[in-house]
Design an enzyme around this catalytic site. Sequence first.
Site, PDB file in Angstrom:
ATOM      1  N   PHE A 100       5.038  -7.531  12.124  1.00  0.00           N
ATOM      2  CA  PHE A 100       4.392  -6.548  13.002  1.00  0.00           C
ATOM      3  C   PHE A 100       3.613  -7.315  14.072  1.00  0.00           C
ATOM      4  O   PHE A 100       2.428  -7.059  14.328  1.00  0.00           O
ATOM      5  CB  PHE A 100       3.469  -5.611  12.213  1.00  0.00           C
ATOM      6  CG  PHE A 100       4.126  -4.947  11.040  1.00  0.00           C
ATOM      7  CD1 PHE A 100       4.869  -3.788  11.207  1.00  0.00           C
ATOM      8  CD2 PHE A 100       4.001  -5.469   9.756  1.00  0.00           C
ATOM      9  CE1 PHE A 100       5.480  -3.167  10.122  1.00  0.00           C
ATOM     10  CE2 PHE A 100       4.604  -4.856   8.672  1.00  0.00           C
ATOM     11  CZ  PHE A 100       5.355  -3.704   8.848  1.00  0.00           C
ATOM     12  N   CYS A 157      -4.777  -0.497   8.273  1.00  0.00           N
ATOM     13  CA  CYS A 157      -5.675   0.130   9.244  1.00  0.00           C
ATOM     14  C   CYS A 157      -5.735   1.643   9.033  1.00  0.00           C
ATOM     15  O   CYS A 157      -6.203   2.377   9.893  1.00  0.00           O
ATOM     16  CB  CYS A 157      -5.243  -0.187  10.674  1.00  0.00           C
ATOM     17  SG  CYS A 157      -3.617   0.463  11.126  1.00  0.00           S
TER      18      CYS A 157
END
Length: 404
Positions: free
Chosen positions: A235, A347
């Site tokens: 990512f 997150c």
Amino acid sequence: MSEYPRIILHARRDVSVRRRHPWLFSGAIARVEGKPEPGALVAVHSFDGAFLAWGHYSAASQIRARLIAWEDADFVPEMPEFWRARLEQAIAARQPLLADGTTTACRLVNAESDGIPGLVVDRYGEVVVVQYLSAGTDARRELFNELLVELLHPATLYERSDVDVREKERLTPREGLLYGEEPPDVVEILENGLRFGVDVRHGHKTGFYLDQRDNRALVRGAVAQRKASTILNTFSYTGGFAVYALAGGASAVTNVDTSAEALRVGRENLARNGFAAANVEDIEGDAFTVLRELHSQKRAFDIVILDPPKFAFTQGDVQRAARGYKDINMQALRLLNPGGLLFTFSCSGAISADLFQKIVFGAALDVKRDAQIVGRMTQSSDHPIALTFPEGEYLKGLVCRIVG
């Protein structure tokens, strides 16, 4: 105070307000007196009539009021001076970070945790990017624009209120120039002495993941302590962790992202820092698939970084998100050399730090890798977390070392 609408709470539903939590949910409200417009200032009272707080009203949201002041009833927090003081306090708190010039980008206002619910302000050198995320801040948009120009003197004030959270308050997306010059296609910033290009118009969030600054520095330090470290950066977006790893002395980096454009910008960021000729491999593809392919190729790495996007947007997403986090952590743990480090993040605000640790534990158990937690991570210091607002701690991470 009589001219302001009033919210009257149910009996025994005032505990969170008295504890200065900034969110007042609809289920706590017995009735609303008056007809407040979206974003209007309202006075919050207990069931027995005692004044508790001031807030901004939103009939469209489950968060019916975002509380801004817990002063006495005669103090009305609606004057420009009130908001100027809040902004000045938040901006001043970030000045030490920017003082020596080695960092030119940071978050200046972090919404609820800085006492201004729904307002995010990020600085990228002379370009300031703002997000109005609640009915209260959206209704005062012109005032905040004026105050930010007055206090920051930016070359550009640009709006990126184009996020899904606005839909919860029936606010339409909005984006564009608010003041000054149109921002350049690429704004170059410094972060801990390293250079990055930021697209404030189209980049993720407001253009860059400022909240990972301190964690990128941790990766750099971990690499510097090792010799000839090989890094897998999944990512990877525009390569922030890759640049830091190479600055720490990494011998090879593999970046994985679904976006060819992000990987291209990542290459530009390598060049900005003198790493154009570094041993870097870019893989365009889905991380879940790529991690499995790397394992089938018998690849192994000294450090693996997992920094996925948000998997859980609500509590209803938690079980599905937990499966996703477990899967990628299983695959990552299989790819680590003995003694290797896993930097793994979530997150998702709906995933607690405790649950995230349990997910990583389950992943290690399933792939039969013994691991130790040697560090814990959260968002950078310019994204503070008010003690009265634990929901503000959305980013959590673990540094895990493979044993044997």
